[in-house]
Design a protein around this motif. Structure first.
Motif, PDB file in Angstrom:
ATOM      1  N   PRO A 197       0.813  -1.224   0.000  1.00 38.74           N
ATOM      2  CA  PRO A 197       0.000   0.000   0.000  1.00 38.74           C
ATOM      3  C   PRO A 197       0.844   1.270   0.000  1.00 38.74           C
ATOM      4  O   PRO A 197       0.481   2.270  -0.613  1.00 38.74           O
ATOM      5  CB  PRO A 197      -0.828  -0.111   1.280  1.00 38.74           C
ATOM      6  N   ARG A 198       1.991   1.213   0.668  1.00 36.67           N
ATOM      7  CA  ARG A 198       2.856   2.395   0.718  1.00 36.67           C
ATOM      8  C   ARG A 198       3.395   2.731  -0.673  1.00 36.67           C
ATOM      9  O   ARG A 198       3.390   3.893  -1.089  1.00 36.67           O
ATOM     10  CB  ARG A 198       4.003   2.141   1.681  1.00 36.67           C
ATOM     11  N   ASN A 199       3.875   1.723  -1.382  1.00 37.83           N
ATOM     12  CA  ASN A 199       4.402   1.966  -2.731  1.00 37.83           C
ATOM     13  C   ASN A 199       3.303   2.440  -3.673  1.00 37.83           C
ATOM     14  O   ASN A 199       3.532   3.324  -4.505  1.00 37.83           O
ATOM     15  CB  ASN A 199       5.059   0.705  -3.281  1.00 37.83           C
ATOM     16  N   LEU A 200       2.127   1.851  -3.547  1.00 42.80           N
ATOM     17  CA  LEU A 200       1.003   2.264  -4.381  1.00 42.80           C
ATOM     18  C   LEU A 200       0.618   3.712  -4.085  1.00 42.80           C
ATOM     19  O   LEU A 200       0.357   4.495  -5.005  1.00 42.80           O
ATOM     20  CB  LEU A 200      -0.198   1.329  -4.155  1.00 42.80           C
ATOM     21  N   LEU A 214       2.557   6.100  -2.831  1.00 39.42           N
ATOM     22  CA  LEU A 214       3.603   7.015  -3.290  1.00 39.42           C
ATOM     23  C   LEU A 214       3.564   7.216  -4.801  1.00 39.42           C
ATOM     24  O   LEU A 214       3.686   8.343  -5.284  1.00 39.42           O
ATOM     25  CB  LEU A 214       4.972   6.498  -2.858  1.00 39.42           C
ATOM     26  N   SER A 215       3.388   6.129  -5.545  1.00 41.84           N
ATOM     27  CA  SER A 215       3.329   6.274  -6.996  1.00 41.84           C
ATOM     28  C   SER A 215       2.051   7.001  -7.422  1.00 41.84           C
ATOM     29  O   SER A 215       2.077   7.808  -8.363  1.00 41.84           O
ATOM     30  CB  SER A 215       3.446   4.918  -7.681  1.00 41.84           C
ATOM     31  N   SER A 216       0.958   6.761  -6.732  1.00 41.67           N
ATOM     32  CA  SER A 216      -0.292   7.463  -7.045  1.00 41.67           C
ATOM     33  C   SER A 216      -0.185   8.944  -6.715  1.00 41.67           C
ATOM     34  O   SER A 216      -0.668   9.791  -7.471  1.00 41.67           O
ATOM     35  CB  SER A 216      -1.452   6.834  -6.276  1.00 41.67           C
ATOM     36  N   PHE A 217       0.464   9.262  -5.604  1.00 40.41           N
ATOM     37  CA  PHE A 217       0.669  10.667  -5.259  1.00 40.41           C
ATOM     38  C   PHE A 217       1.544  11.350  -6.308  1.00 40.41           C
ATOM     39  O   PHE A 217       1.316  12.507  -6.666  1.00 40.41           O
ATOM     40  CB  PHE A 217       1.297  10.791  -3.869  1.00 40.41           C
ATOM     41  N   GLY A 218       2.518  10.615  -6.817  1.00 41.66           N
ATOM     42  CA  GLY A 218       3.344  11.150  -7.896  1.00 41.66           C
ATOM     43  C   GLY A 218       2.520  11.468  -9.131  1.00 41.66           C
ATOM     44  O   GLY A 218       2.741  12.492  -9.788  1.00 41.66           O
ATOM     45  N   LEU A 219       1.568  10.605  -9.448  1.00 42.08           N
ATOM     46  CA  LEU A 219       0.688  10.871 -10.588  1.00 42.08           C
ATOM     47  C   LEU A 219      -0.162  12.111 -10.358  1.00 42.08           C
ATOM     48  O   LEU A 219      -0.388  12.902 -11.286  1.00 42.08           O
ATOM     49  CB  LEU A 219      -0.210   9.665 -10.859  1.00 42.08           C
ATOM     50  N   VAL A 220      -0.644  12.286  -9.143  1.00 38.22           N
ATOM     51  CA  VAL A 220      -1.438  13.476  -8.833  1.00 38.22           C
ATOM     52  C   VAL A 220      -0.594  14.737  -9.017  1.00 38.22           C
ATOM     53  O   VAL A 220      -1.042  15.721  -9.625  1.00 38.22           O
ATOM     54  CB  VAL A 220      -2.012  13.397  -7.398  1.00 38.22           C
ATOM     55  N   VAL A 221       0.631  14.700  -8.536  1.00 36.04           N
ATOM     56  CA  VAL A 221       1.515  15.858  -8.668  1.00 36.04           C
ATOM     57  C   VAL A 221       1.819  16.141 -10.135  1.00 36.04           C
ATOM     58  O   VAL A 221       1.760  17.290 -10.588  1.00 36.04           O
ATOM     59  CB  VAL A 221       2.811  15.646  -7.856  1.00 36.04           C
TER      60      VAL A 221
END
Length: 66
Positions: free
Chosen positions: A3-6, A8-15
Motif C-alpha cells: 500500500p505504501r508503494n502504491l 507514493l506512486s499514485s501521489f506522484g501521478l497526482v503531482v
C-alpha cells in the motif's frame, strides 16, 4: 505492491497531473493533466482500502474467533 508503494506512486501521478494542468495552455493538455491526476486519486483510494484490508486480514489471522 505494498500500500505504501502504491500510495507514493499514485501521489506522484497526482503531482504530475497538477503540473501538466498548470503548464498547459491548450484545453487538451488540461484534459490530459486532469486525467492523470484522476488516475492518481483513484490509486490513492485503492491504496487506502488495500491497507485497511491487509490490517483486517492480519487481525483475523491473530484472532480467529473474534
Amino acid at each position: 505492491m505494498s500500500p505504501r508503494n502504491l500510495a507514493l506512486s499514485s501521489f506522484g501521478l497526482v503531482v504530475v497531473g497538477c503540473i501538466i494542468c498548470a503548464i498547459g495552455t491548450a484545453v487538451w493538455i488540461d484534459v490530459v493533466g486532469i486525467t492523470v491526476a484522476g488516475i492518481g486519486a483513484v490509486g490513492l483510494l485503492a491504496a487506502f482500502f488495500l491497507a485497511v484490508g491487509q490490517a483486517d486480514d492480519r487481525y483475523r489471522g491473530k484472532n480467529p474467533h473474534g
